[in-house]
Design a protein around this motif. Sequence first.
Motif, PDB file in Angstrom:
ATOM      1  N   THR A 126       0.807  -1.218   0.000  1.00  0.00           N
ATOM      2  CA  THR A 126       0.000   0.000   0.000  1.00  0.00           C
ATOM      3  C   THR A 126       0.841   1.269   0.000  1.00  0.00           C
ATOM      4  O   THR A 126       0.315   2.355  -0.239  1.00  0.00           O
ATOM      5  CB  THR A 126      -0.955   0.016   1.201  1.00  0.00           C
ATOM      6  N   ASP A 127       2.129   1.159   0.297  1.00  0.00           N
ATOM      7  CA  ASP A 127       3.036   2.290   0.145  1.00  0.00           C
ATOM      8  C   ASP A 127       3.220   2.555  -1.351  1.00  0.00           C
ATOM      9  O   ASP A 127       3.531   1.630  -2.119  1.00  0.00           O
ATOM     10  CB  ASP A 127       4.382   1.975   0.795  1.00  0.00           C
ATOM     11  N   ILE A 128       3.035   3.787  -1.793  1.00  0.00           N
ATOM     12  CA  ILE A 128       3.011   4.079  -3.226  1.00  0.00           C
ATOM     13  C   ILE A 128       4.363   3.794  -3.877  1.00  0.00           C
ATOM     14  O   ILE A 128       4.429   3.160  -4.942  1.00  0.00           O
ATOM     15  CB  ILE A 128       2.588   5.549  -3.481  1.00  0.00           C
ATOM     16  N   GLU A 129       5.445   4.220  -3.245  1.00  0.00           N
ATOM     17  CA  GLU A 129       6.769   3.940  -3.813  1.00  0.00           C
ATOM     18  C   GLU A 129       7.031   2.438  -3.847  1.00  0.00           C
ATOM     19  O   GLU A 129       7.610   1.922  -4.805  1.00  0.00           O
ATOM     20  CB  GLU A 129       7.849   4.656  -3.010  1.00  0.00           C
ATOM     21  N   GLU A 138     -10.395  -1.001  -9.516  1.00  0.00           N
ATOM     22  CA  GLU A 138     -11.345   0.097  -9.382  1.00  0.00           C
ATOM     23  C   GLU A 138     -12.795  -0.371  -9.248  1.00  0.00           C
ATOM     24  O   GLU A 138     -13.713   0.437  -9.408  1.00  0.00           O
ATOM     25  CB  GLU A 138     -11.205   1.051 -10.573  1.00  0.00           C
ATOM     26  N   ARG A 139     -13.020  -1.626  -8.955  1.00  0.00           N
ATOM     27  CA  ARG A 139     -14.386  -2.085  -8.694  1.00  0.00           C
ATOM     28  C   ARG A 139     -14.861  -1.644  -7.312  1.00  0.00           C
ATOM     29  O   ARG A 139     -15.853  -2.091  -6.788  1.00  0.00           O
ATOM     30  CB  ARG A 139     -14.459  -3.613  -8.800  1.00  0.00           C
ATOM     31  N   TYR A 140     -14.188  -0.688  -6.708  1.00  0.00           N
ATOM     32  CA  TYR A 140     -14.570  -0.061  -5.448  1.00  0.00           C
ATOM     33  C   TYR A 140     -14.844   1.408  -5.695  1.00  0.00           C
ATOM     34  O   TYR A 140     -14.504   1.925  -6.740  1.00  0.00           O
ATOM     35  CB  TYR A 140     -13.438  -0.243  -4.410  1.00  0.00           C
ATOM     36  N   GLY A 169      -3.907  13.307  -2.675  1.00  0.00           N
ATOM     37  CA  GLY A 169      -3.084  13.765  -3.775  1.00  0.00           C
ATOM     38  C   GLY A 169      -2.931  12.794  -4.920  1.00  0.00           C
ATOM     39  O   GLY A 169      -2.144  13.035  -5.836  1.00  0.00           O
ATOM     40  N   THR A 170      -3.675  11.666  -4.887  1.00  0.00           N
ATOM     41  CA  THR A 170      -3.589  10.667  -5.953  1.00  0.00           C
ATOM     42  C   THR A 170      -4.994  10.210  -6.347  1.00  0.00           C
ATOM     43  O   THR A 170      -5.977  10.538  -5.681  1.00  0.00           O
ATOM     44  CB  THR A 170      -2.795   9.423  -5.506  1.00  0.00           C
ATOM     45  N   ALA A 171      -5.056   9.436  -7.420  1.00  0.00           N
ATOM     46  CA  ALA A 171      -6.316   8.816  -7.832  1.00  0.00           C
ATOM     47  C   ALA A 171      -6.510   7.463  -7.169  1.00  0.00           C
ATOM     48  O   ALA A 171      -7.493   6.768  -7.435  1.00  0.00           O
ATOM     49  CB  ALA A 171      -6.341   8.661  -9.354  1.00  0.00           C
ATOM     50  N   MET A 172      -5.586   7.077  -6.290  1.00  0.00           N
ATOM     51  CA  MET A 172      -5.624   5.763  -5.648  1.00  0.00           C
ATOM     52  C   MET A 172      -6.356   5.820  -4.308  1.00  0.00           C
ATOM     53  O   MET A 172      -6.629   6.899  -3.774  1.00  0.00           O
ATOM     54  CB  MET A 172      -4.193   5.247  -5.449  1.00  0.00           C
ATOM     55  N   VAL A 221      -6.047   0.817  -7.382  1.00  0.00           N
ATOM     56  CA  VAL A 221      -5.534   1.694  -8.429  1.00  0.00           C
ATOM     57  C   VAL A 221      -6.473   1.623  -9.633  1.00  0.00           C
ATOM     58  O   VAL A 221      -6.728   0.528 -10.144  1.00  0.00           O
ATOM     59  CB  VAL A 221      -4.110   1.277  -8.864  1.00  0.00           C
ATOM     60  N   PRO A 222      -7.020   2.747 -10.087  1.00  0.00           N
ATOM     61  CA  PRO A 222      -7.884   2.713 -11.275  1.00  0.00           C
ATOM     62  C   PRO A 222      -7.104   2.275 -12.504  1.00  0.00           C
ATOM     63  O   PRO A 222      -5.893   2.508 -12.615  1.00  0.00           O
ATOM     64  CB  PRO A 222      -8.377   4.161 -11.407  1.00  0.00           C
TER      65      PRO A 222
END
Length: 268
Positions: free
Chosen positions: A114-117, A143-145, A182-185, A214-215
């Motif tokens: 779950t950490d983006i990096e 993205e089914r959520y 700050g993200t689309a996630m 993640v979409p």
Amino acid sequence: MRLRGEIHFDAALSEAEIEVAGRVYGRPMPRLAYLPCGGTLRHAPPLLKRGVEHLVAVDLSRASLTVGLTRNVPEALWSKLSVHHADVRSVSEFLPGGGVRFAFLGGNSLGDITDIEGHVAFITSLAAALAPGGVLVFDYVGERYPPDGADAATEWPETYHGDDGDVPVVDRRTRQVRPVPGTAMSILRFTSEVIDAQTGNPIVEEHAYDKLIVPDSLLIQQFAEAGLELTNAGRVADLSPYHRERIRRRGDLGMLGKPDCFYRAVRI
């Protein structure tokens, strides 16, 4: 791993998932294949059955690999496996320099970091494991959520295999989604609790873990930056008669409560 419906030891489900993976791969299975985040090795027998001659499986959980070898993989197949208790980012430690032609990542494992990096580094390591033109197939809820009110909380009857015999229980789960600023996630927080169906007492205390959501549009971009061309091959229920029947008969959308999609990533 003591619930009757535990997928870690569901051979029919594992076989069906590999059947879909083979269809999405679209080629005859190669001699060498890779199973990152291999867990309990439940996908190893069906991969070997479908023509893989040697399978490299890697996972950070020694306990899962040990249980998998004893319960999911017949001893007659052990010689066809290279099992590594290791980090999938250390690709050079367990794969040939040229990479592999096929890899399968199951269990929605793409969302485990779950950490983006760390997530981006995970994708990079998956790309490094592939030969040019090699293919990674994976399942992902993505993205089914977010979940709606109908499946944000679910419970269903189960059987717990206890030390003193089987116990009728209720498997109670909740799902909540929060955005990553700050993200689309977003992060899916998933909780699970198993309670005695008769007394209401907890058999397994409530515990939680997270998945990164993640979409598709962003996922395609992240994979492209790692040198992979990503395609969503479709919902598993549209690809697998077994899954369609399982959902129709049991309403079973898996632990995350939403239908998986299968994806195909090709190293450019």
